[in-house]
Scaffold this motif. Structure first.
Motif, PDB file in Angstrom:
ATOM      1  N   ASP A  64      10.312 -11.947  -7.635  1.00 18.54           N
ATOM      2  CA  ASP A  64      11.576 -11.801  -6.349  1.00 18.54           C
ATOM      3  C   ASP A  64      11.108 -11.387  -5.110  1.00 18.54           C
ATOM      4  O   ASP A  64      12.195 -12.208  -3.788  1.00 18.54           O
ATOM      5  CB  ASP A  64      11.482 -10.604  -7.284  1.00 18.54           C
ATOM      6  CG  ASP A  64      12.744 -10.473  -8.562  1.00 18.54           C
ATOM      7  OD1 ASP A  64      13.083 -12.034  -8.555  1.00 18.54           O
ATOM      8  OD2 ASP A  64      12.976  -9.859  -9.368  1.00 18.54           O
ATOM      9  N   ARG A  65       9.918 -11.275  -4.826  1.00 15.10           N
ATOM     10  CA  ARG A  65       9.555 -11.146  -3.096  1.00 15.10           C
ATOM     11  C   ARG A  65       9.124 -11.961  -2.722  1.00 15.10           C
ATOM     12  O   ARG A  65       9.020 -12.476  -1.436  1.00 15.10           O
ATOM     13  CB  ARG A  65       8.696 -10.078  -3.370  1.00 15.10           C
ATOM     14  CG  ARG A  65       8.682  -8.344  -4.037  1.00 15.10           C
ATOM     15  CD  ARG A  65       7.821  -7.397  -3.630  1.00 15.10           C
ATOM     16  NE  ARG A  65       7.829  -7.185  -2.257  1.00 15.10           N
ATOM     17  CZ  ARG A  65       6.390  -6.600  -1.665  1.00 15.10           C
ATOM     18  NH1 ARG A  65       5.101  -6.419  -2.973  1.00 15.10           N
ATOM     19  NH2 ARG A  65       5.804  -6.623  -1.177  1.00 15.10           N
ATOM     20  N   GLN A  66       8.423 -13.155  -3.477  1.00 13.44           N
ATOM     21  CA  GLN A  66       7.572 -14.433  -2.830  1.00 13.44           C
ATOM     22  C   GLN A  66       9.338 -15.087  -2.354  1.00 13.44           C
ATOM     23  O   GLN A  66       9.518 -15.794  -1.598  1.00 13.44           O
ATOM     24  CB  GLN A  66       7.341 -15.750  -4.372  1.00 13.44           C
ATOM     25  CG  GLN A  66       6.008 -14.723  -4.161  1.00 13.44           C
ATOM     26  CD  GLN A  66       5.223 -15.883  -5.181  1.00 13.44           C
ATOM     27  OE1 GLN A  66       5.917 -16.565  -6.022  1.00 13.44           O
ATOM     28  NE2 GLN A  66       4.024 -15.532  -5.225  1.00 13.44           N
ATOM     29  N   HIS A  67      10.688 -15.087  -3.192  1.00 14.60           N
ATOM     30  CA  HIS A  67      11.503 -15.376  -3.333  1.00 14.60           C
ATOM     31  C   HIS A  67      12.839 -14.496  -2.324  1.00 14.60           C
ATOM     32  O   HIS A  67      12.554 -15.995  -1.213  1.00 14.60           O
ATOM     33  CB  HIS A  67      12.662 -15.813  -4.096  1.00 14.60           C
ATOM     34  CG  HIS A  67      14.112 -16.512  -4.467  1.00 14.60           C
ATOM     35  ND1 HIS A  67      13.786 -17.696  -4.071  1.00 14.60           N
ATOM     36  CD2 HIS A  67      15.197 -16.086  -4.262  1.00 14.60           C
ATOM     37  CE1 HIS A  67      14.948 -18.110  -3.985  1.00 14.60           C
ATOM     38  NE2 HIS A  67      15.298 -17.253  -4.650  1.00 14.60           N
ATOM     39  N   ARG A  68      12.343 -13.749  -1.862  1.00 14.48           N
ATOM     40  CA  ARG A  68      13.406 -13.330  -1.153  1.00 14.48           C
ATOM     41  C   ARG A  68      12.392 -13.535   0.528  1.00 14.48           C
ATOM     42  O   ARG A  68      12.700 -13.806   1.390  1.00 14.48           O
ATOM     43  CB  ARG A  68      13.253 -11.677  -1.129  1.00 14.48           C
ATOM     44  CG  ARG A  68      13.944 -11.132  -0.237  1.00 14.48           C
ATOM     45  CD  ARG A  68      13.831  -9.197  -0.271  1.00 14.48           C
ATOM     46  NE  ARG A  68      13.035  -8.637  -0.548  1.00 14.48           N
ATOM     47  CZ  ARG A  68      12.217  -7.956  -1.082  1.00 14.48           C
ATOM     48  NH1 ARG A  68      13.009  -7.605  -2.129  1.00 14.48           N
ATOM     49  NH2 ARG A  68      11.587  -7.009  -1.591  1.00 14.48           N
ATOM     50  N   PHE A  69      10.913 -13.286   0.670  1.00 15.93           N
ATOM     51  CA  PHE A  69      10.830 -13.525   1.401  1.00 15.93           C
ATOM     52  C   PHE A  69      10.527 -14.522   2.065  1.00 15.93           C
ATOM     53  O   PHE A  69      11.273 -15.202   3.568  1.00 15.93           O
ATOM     54  CB  PHE A  69       8.494 -13.381   1.747  1.00 15.93           C
ATOM     55  CG  PHE A  69       8.404 -13.877   2.602  1.00 15.93           C
ATOM     56  CD1 PHE A  69       8.513 -12.942   3.878  1.00 15.93           C
ATOM     57  CD2 PHE A  69       7.492 -15.109   3.196  1.00 15.93           C
ATOM     58  CE1 PHE A  69       7.486 -13.312   5.510  1.00 15.93           C
ATOM     59  CE2 PHE A  69       6.989 -15.554   3.556  1.00 15.93           C
ATOM     60  CZ  PHE A  69       7.274 -14.476   5.250  1.00 15.93           C
ATOM     61  N   THR A  70      10.460 -16.095   1.648  1.00 18.19           N
ATOM     62  CA  THR A  70      10.542 -17.635   1.103  1.00 18.19           C
ATOM     63  C   THR A  70      12.574 -17.229   2.048  1.00 18.19           C
ATOM     64  O   THR A  70      12.485 -18.329   3.557  1.00 18.19           O
ATOM     65  CB  THR A  70      10.744 -18.182   0.417  1.00 18.19           C
ATOM     66  OG1 THR A  70       9.194 -18.007   0.365  1.00 18.19           O
ATOM     67  CG2 THR A  70      10.471 -19.847   0.746  1.00 18.19           C
ATOM     68  N   GLY A  71      12.589 -17.008   1.747  1.00 18.59           N
ATOM     69  CA  GLY A  71      14.626 -17.385   1.805  1.00 18.59           C
ATOM     70  C   GLY A  71      14.989 -16.457   3.185  1.00 18.59           C
ATOM     71  O   GLY A  71      15.953 -17.043   3.485  1.00 18.59           O
ATOM     72  N   GLU A  72      14.262 -15.438   3.542  1.00 18.82           N
ATOM     73  CA  GLU A  72      14.735 -14.958   4.984  1.00 18.82           C
ATOM     74  C   GLU A  72      13.426 -16.293   6.077  1.00 18.82           C
ATOM     75  O   GLU A  72      14.589 -16.503   7.005  1.00 18.82           O
ATOM     76  CB  GLU A  72      13.528 -13.692   4.430  1.00 18.82           C
ATOM     77  CG  GLU A  72      13.968 -12.517   4.660  1.00 18.82           C
ATOM     78  CD  GLU A  72      13.465 -11.455   4.250  1.00 18.82           C
ATOM     79  OE1 GLU A  72      12.859 -10.874   4.394  1.00 18.82           O
ATOM     80  OE2 GLU A  72      14.063 -10.011   3.559  1.00 18.82           O
ATOM     81  N   ILE A  73      12.372 -16.033   5.583  1.00 16.89           N
ATOM     82  CA  ILE A  73      11.854 -17.884   6.252  1.00 16.89           C
ATOM     83  C   ILE A  73      12.952 -18.979   6.618  1.00 16.89           C
ATOM     84  O   ILE A  73      13.337 -19.142   7.767  1.00 16.89           O
ATOM     85  CB  ILE A  73      10.387 -17.736   6.143  1.00 16.89           C
ATOM     86  CG1 ILE A  73       9.370 -16.395   6.031  1.00 16.89           C
ATOM     87  CG2 ILE A  73      10.023 -18.616   6.887  1.00 16.89           C
ATOM     88  CD1 ILE A  73       9.535 -15.901   7.921  1.00 16.89           C
ATOM     89  N   ASN A  74      13.058 -19.075   5.286  1.00 20.18           N
ATOM     90  CA  ASN A  74      14.298 -20.397   5.924  1.00 20.18           C
ATOM     91  C   ASN A  74      15.632 -20.127   6.251  1.00 20.18           C
ATOM     92  O   ASN A  74      15.601 -20.730   6.854  1.00 20.18           O
ATOM     93  CB  ASN A  74      14.407 -20.857   4.044  1.00 20.18           C
ATOM     94  CG  ASN A  74      14.999 -21.828   4.051  1.00 20.18           C
ATOM     95  OD1 ASN A  74      14.856 -23.398   4.438  1.00 20.18           O
ATOM     96  ND2 ASN A  74      16.720 -21.904   3.681  1.00 20.18           N
ATOM     97  N   GLN A  75      16.203 -19.111   5.726  1.00 20.14           N
ATOM     98  CA  GLN A  75      17.168 -18.543   6.670  1.00 20.14           C
ATOM     99  C   GLN A  75      17.338 -18.752   8.447  1.00 20.14           C
ATOM    100  O   GLN A  75      17.784 -19.228   9.160  1.00 20.14           O
ATOM    101  CB  GLN A  75      17.835 -17.194   6.641  1.00 20.14           C
ATOM    102  CG  GLN A  75      18.483 -17.154   5.232  1.00 20.14           C
ATOM    103  CD  GLN A  75      20.103 -19.115   5.123  1.00 20.14           C
ATOM    104  OE1 GLN A  75      20.164 -18.887   6.100  1.00 20.14           O
ATOM    105  NE2 GLN A  75      20.624 -18.552   3.908  1.00 20.14           N
ATOM    106  N   VAL A  76      16.367 -18.176   8.463  1.00 17.16           N
ATOM    107  CA  VAL A  76      15.381 -18.428  10.433  1.00 17.16           C
ATOM    108  C   VAL A  76      15.463 -19.637  10.459  1.00 17.16           C
ATOM    109  O   VAL A  76      16.029 -19.646  12.099  1.00 17.16           O
ATOM    110  CB  VAL A  76      14.508 -17.391  11.141  1.00 17.16           C
ATOM    111  CG1 VAL A  76      13.821 -17.351  12.588  1.00 17.16           C
ATOM    112  CG2 VAL A  76      14.971 -15.561  10.260  1.00 17.16           C
TER     113      VAL A  76
END
Length: 196
Positions: free
Chosen positions: A120-132
């Motif tokens: 979950d934390r991997q997905h959340r972090f990757t999602g944040e980086i991707n959105q930026v």
């Protein structure tokens, strides 16, 4: 055994990614870098921690569920071989630097290396980086070798590796060597998955 035209797979993958593909990545596929899931996998370019990071990040982008995930299809090995065989030495160094920077950001923001985070934390972090990156807020410096943000280049490699693998092309996409007649006006509900 089912065979698939690699150029056709690349066209489909490019459409899935919005039409643009980083040239060395296409060169890697066309020159014969093929996703394989051999055991044991010995990286040609990555250190052991980098190979673990590539595997974890690839599986975050295409996680295993009822269909195979990125590592099931041999995508981490594909990424290693593609970057090793088709990137210039300067591009390789830049890729490795950005890979390490991705992990430093995870350590800074999530208080752990990326591979040590739960899914979950991997997905959340990757999602944040991707959105930026997608919003265009990650801008490569003028002297950068690759103008696309690292996460977008990495995702491109994952998609290319996955959808040109046997698992991606035959288990996730539908594929028939001889599909029969063409029906261009068929409801998507009747088709199910996209076609390879």
């Amino acid at each position: 055994m089912i065979s698939m035209d690699r150029r056709e797979a690349i066209k489909i993958t490019a459409l899935l990614m919005g039409g643009t593909v980083f040239a060395p990545n296409i060169s890697g596929v066309l020159s014969g870098c093929t996703p394989r899931n051999d055991v044991p996998w010995k990286p040609k370019l990555f250190s052991a921690p980098q190979a673990a990071l590539v595997t974890a990040l690839a599986d975050t982008i295409i996680p295993p569920d009822e269909d195979p995930g990125a590592s099931d299809a041999g995508v981490p090995r594909f990424i290693d071989e593609t970057v090793h065989a088709t990137y210039t030495s300067a591009q390789q160094a830049y890729f490795l630097e950005q890979l390490d920077e991705f992990n430093r950001q995870a350590r800074s923001r999530m208080n752990a290396d990326f591979v040590d985070l739960d899914r979950d934390r991997q997905h959340r972090f990757t999602g944040e980086i991707n959105q930026v990156a997608v919003k265009g807020e990650l801008v490569a410096p003028d002297d950068a070798l690759v103008k696309e943000p690292f996460i977008l280049v990495f995702k491109e490699l994952v998609l290319l590796g996955f959808f040109t693998s046997e698992a991606g092309a035959t288990q996730v996409l539908q594929y028939r060597l001889n599909p029969g007649r063409f029906d261009g006006c068929m409801p998507l509900e009747e088709i199910g998955r996209a076609w390879a």
